[in-house]
Design a protein around this motif. Structure first.
Motif, PDB file in Angstrom:
ATOM      1  N   TYR A  11       0.826  -1.208   0.000  1.00 58.00           N
ATOM      2  CA  TYR A  11       0.000   0.000   0.000  1.00 58.00           C
ATOM      3  C   TYR A  11       0.865   1.265   0.000  1.00 58.00           C
ATOM      4  O   TYR A  11       0.669   2.176  -0.807  1.00 58.00           O
ATOM      5  CB  TYR A  11      -0.932  -0.008   1.217  1.00 58.00           C
ATOM      6  CG  TYR A  11      -1.750   1.254   1.365  1.00 58.00           C
ATOM      7  CD1 TYR A  11      -2.812   1.517   0.507  1.00 58.00           C
ATOM      8  CD2 TYR A  11      -1.452   2.192   2.349  1.00 58.00           C
ATOM      9  CE1 TYR A  11      -3.563   2.679   0.633  1.00 58.00           C
ATOM     10  CE2 TYR A  11      -2.198   3.358   2.480  1.00 58.00           C
ATOM     11  CZ  TYR A  11      -3.244   3.592   1.618  1.00 58.00           C
ATOM     12  OH  TYR A  11      -3.984   4.745   1.735  1.00 58.00           O
TER      13      TYR A  11
ATOM     14  N   TRP B 299       2.025   4.762  -2.572  1.00 60.56           N
ATOM     15  CA  TRP B 299       1.972   6.186  -2.244  1.00 60.56           C
ATOM     16  C   TRP B 299       3.290   6.908  -2.522  1.00 60.56           C
ATOM     17  O   TRP B 299       3.332   8.139  -2.636  1.00 60.56           O
ATOM     18  CB  TRP B 299       1.638   6.377  -0.758  1.00 60.56           C
ATOM     19  CG  TRP B 299       0.175   6.539  -0.463  1.00 60.56           C
ATOM     20  CD1 TRP B 299      -0.615   5.713   0.278  1.00 60.56           C
ATOM     21  CD2 TRP B 299      -0.679   7.606  -0.902  1.00 60.56           C
ATOM     22  NE1 TRP B 299      -1.904   6.192   0.335  1.00 60.56           N
ATOM     23  CE2 TRP B 299      -1.971   7.355  -0.377  1.00 60.56           C
ATOM     24  CE3 TRP B 299      -0.479   8.745  -1.687  1.00 60.56           C
ATOM     25  CZ2 TRP B 299      -3.056   8.201  -0.618  1.00 60.56           C
ATOM     26  CZ3 TRP B 299      -1.565   9.591  -1.925  1.00 60.56           C
ATOM     27  CH2 TRP B 299      -2.832   9.311  -1.394  1.00 60.56           C
TER      28      TRP B 299
ATOM     29  N   THR C  21      -5.532   0.638   4.141  1.00 59.62           N
ATOM     30  CA  THR C  21      -6.071   1.886   3.600  1.00 59.62           C
ATOM     31  C   THR C  21      -6.859   2.681   4.637  1.00 59.62           C
ATOM     32  O   THR C  21      -7.237   3.819   4.374  1.00 59.62           O
ATOM     33  CB  THR C  21      -7.000   1.598   2.404  1.00 59.62           C
ATOM     34  OG1 THR C  21      -8.140   0.879   2.862  1.00 59.62           O
ATOM     35  CG2 THR C  21      -6.295   0.782   1.350  1.00 59.62           C
TER      36      THR C  21
ATOM     37  N   GLY D  89      -3.574   4.172   6.003  1.00 60.44           N
ATOM     38  CA  GLY D  89      -4.276   5.069   5.106  1.00 60.44           C
ATOM     39  C   GLY D  89      -3.438   6.271   4.694  1.00 60.44           C
ATOM     40  O   GLY D  89      -2.260   6.398   5.028  1.00 60.44           O
ATOM     41  N   ARG D  90      -4.071   7.169   3.965  1.00 59.53           N
ATOM     42  CA  ARG D  90      -3.433   8.426   3.575  1.00 59.53           C
ATOM     43  C   ARG D  90      -3.011   9.206   4.814  1.00 59.53           C
ATOM     44  O   ARG D  90      -1.951   9.838   4.844  1.00 59.53           O
ATOM     45  CB  ARG D  90      -4.436   9.236   2.749  1.00 59.53           C
ATOM     46  CG  ARG D  90      -3.968  10.596   2.302  1.00 59.53           C
ATOM     47  CD  ARG D  90      -5.075  11.341   1.583  1.00 59.53           C
ATOM     48  NE  ARG D  90      -6.194  11.640   2.458  1.00 59.53           N
ATOM     49  CZ  ARG D  90      -6.259  12.663   3.306  1.00 59.53           C
ATOM     50  NH1 ARG D  90      -5.235  13.499   3.412  1.00 59.53           N
ATOM     51  NH2 ARG D  90      -7.313  12.867   4.051  1.00 59.53           N
TER      52      ARG D  90
END
Length: 472
Positions: free
Chosen positions: A126, A130, A447, A463-464
């Motif tokens: 993940y 990014w 996420t 997550g972000r």
């Protein structure tokens, strides 16, 4: 109840050396002393591990500082290649790492194999995605890494907490000095080998082992720019005090005393599975464990009967047996804490119940336990036990459930069980918890951000949002 024949996973899959050094600047080196790490299921010594002295921490931080310039200067797509490579190697070695984790930690192999390791790989995949998209993460058009991250992780999910910390830090362009818990250092040291296998540049990830003093020296090191800690609230307070005024960035993920709320329209069998998963998963060694069950009065008897029937089927024993539901308590010290608080629960008048189960003669074991007749004044309803112990309270109205759920210094997680979507939304909105699960519990995904309020800490991982803690 079915009788299951033993289905042991093979220990021969993992080769544990007799001694392990500190991983600094791409190589292993000796520390000033050693300590033993043991198998909590048998109390056998697995390995001798180097104890990092202050000068070793200095070396590790200096290595991370030297590596920071070249690493942060790499295009995001190049950093992503290393993270993707690490993720694939973890997948390739997942069976070996799962066995290692169960040996060193005590958790059942089906949890380390089916939960921990897939999530570890997923976090690296993940955040690899990014690495070349940081300008679109919502933290400015040209976000910059902070520098050297000092990271201290706990013993309950050793490899998973490592992934939560290291993956976003590297994706954002930081370098890392990580200290695993002294009772579970082995999977972090095996991860050091994964880094070498992935040709990660020396100094980007450094792993130092030791006890609390090692962690304190890392946290207080003047050349560390960012501190990330997961562990007890008491240690978190000490870290917050030591970091205050230094300019270091800090994220803390601390204890919890989550309420798992079951309303009278909830599907009972589904709720019981969620309750069992919420408190007995990983022997209750989970900061977001559903350790307080709030059940609506009108269905309390029916739900407790069903819960006791389900608990009677839980198998306690050898963590490497694929049939095992509840493994060993991580350490003698943790077992003593669980035992003490459980005895306090009985002495304060709560009614204790455990299913009949025989515990092994060697190692650290505790039978799955529930307490009924619990009030909010009981210590077992207020303090984090961090073991397979459930406190059951009742309520009559949604307002009472919300008030009781929020009546805690913690605020990490909560669960809601009901047939009504409108009730889920209305109650979740009023719960002061970082994560609220609806008709499920302990569901994790890279996420999704995770973190708490109040004495459960601050900042988010996953997550972000998990990138923000590693970007200037």
């Amino acid at each position: 109840m079915f009788e299951y024949a033993p289905a042991p996973e093979s220990r021969s899959i993992v080769s544990i050396a007799s001694t392990y050094g500190l991983f600094i600047d791409g190589d292993f080196s000796d520390g000033k002393g050693t300590f033993k790490t043991i198998n909590p299921a048998s109390e056998e010594v697995l390995a001798e591990v180097a104890m990092a002295a202050p000068e070793d921490v200095d070396r590790a931080v200096a290595a991370a500082r030297r590596a920071f310039g070249p690493w942060s200067a790499l295009p995001g797509a190049e950093r992503a290649k290393y993270l993707f490579r690490i993720a694939r190697i973890i997948q390739e070695r997942s069976r070996e790492l799962a066995v290692l984790e169960s040996l060193d930690n005590g958790k059942p192999i089906k949890e380390s194999r089916d939960v921990d390791l897939p999530l570890v790989a997923a976090h690296f995949f993940y955040y690899a995605g990014w690495a070349d998209k940081l300008r679109y993460a919502g933290f400015g058009t040209d976000p910059k890494p902070l520098g050297v991250a000092g990271q201290v992780i706990p013993w309950n999910f050793p490899l998973l907490m490592l992934a939560w910390k290291i993956a976003p830090a590297l994706a954002a362009g930081n370098t890392v000095v990580l200290k695993p818990a002294e009772t579970t250092p082995l999977s972090a040291l095996f991860f050091a080998d994964v880094c070498r296998q992935a040709d990660l540049p020396p100094g980007v990830v450094n792993i130092i082992t030791g006890a609390g003093d090692t962690g304190r020296y890392l946290v207080e090191h003047p050349d560390v720019d960012k501190v990330a800690f997961t562990g007890s609230t008491e240690v978190g307070r000490q870290i917050a005090r030591s970091v205050a005024g230094t300019g270091k960035r800090l994220t803390l993920e601390l204890g919890g005393k989550a309420a798992n709320i079951v309303f009278d329209d909830a599907p009972i069998d589904q709720a019981v599975e969620g309750i069992v998963n919420g408190i007995f998963f990983n022997q209750g060694h989970v900061c977001c464990a559903g350790s307080r069950l709030l059940v609506q009065e009108s269905i309390a008897d029916e739900l407790l009967d069903s819960l006791k029937r389900r608990m009677a089927t839980l198998r306690v024993g050898d963590p490497l047996d694929k049939n095992t539901d509840i493994g060993a308590i991580n350490s003698a010290a943790q077992l003593a804490k669980i035992t003490e608080l459980s005895e306090i629960g009985s002495s304060e008048g709560a009614e204790r119940w455990s299913p009949p189960c025989s515990l092994p003669d060697h190692g650290f074991w505790f039978a799955p336990t529930i307490f009924t007749g619990v009030t909010q004044a009981h210590r077992i309803a207020r303090e984090e036990i961090f073991g397979p112990v459930l406190s059951v309270l009742t309520f009559r109205t949604p307002e009472e459930a919300i008030e009781k759920a929020n009546n805690t210094p913690y605020g990490l997680s909560a669960g809601i069980w009901t047939d009504k979507g409108s009730r889920i939304l209305a109650v979740a909105d009023k719960l002061r918890a970082g994560v609220v699960w609806a008709n499920t519990f302990n569901k994790f995904d890279p996420t999704s951000p995770f973190g708490g309020y109040k004495e459960s800490g601050y900042g988010r991982e996953g997550g972000r949002h998990g990138l923000e803690a590693y970007l200037a």
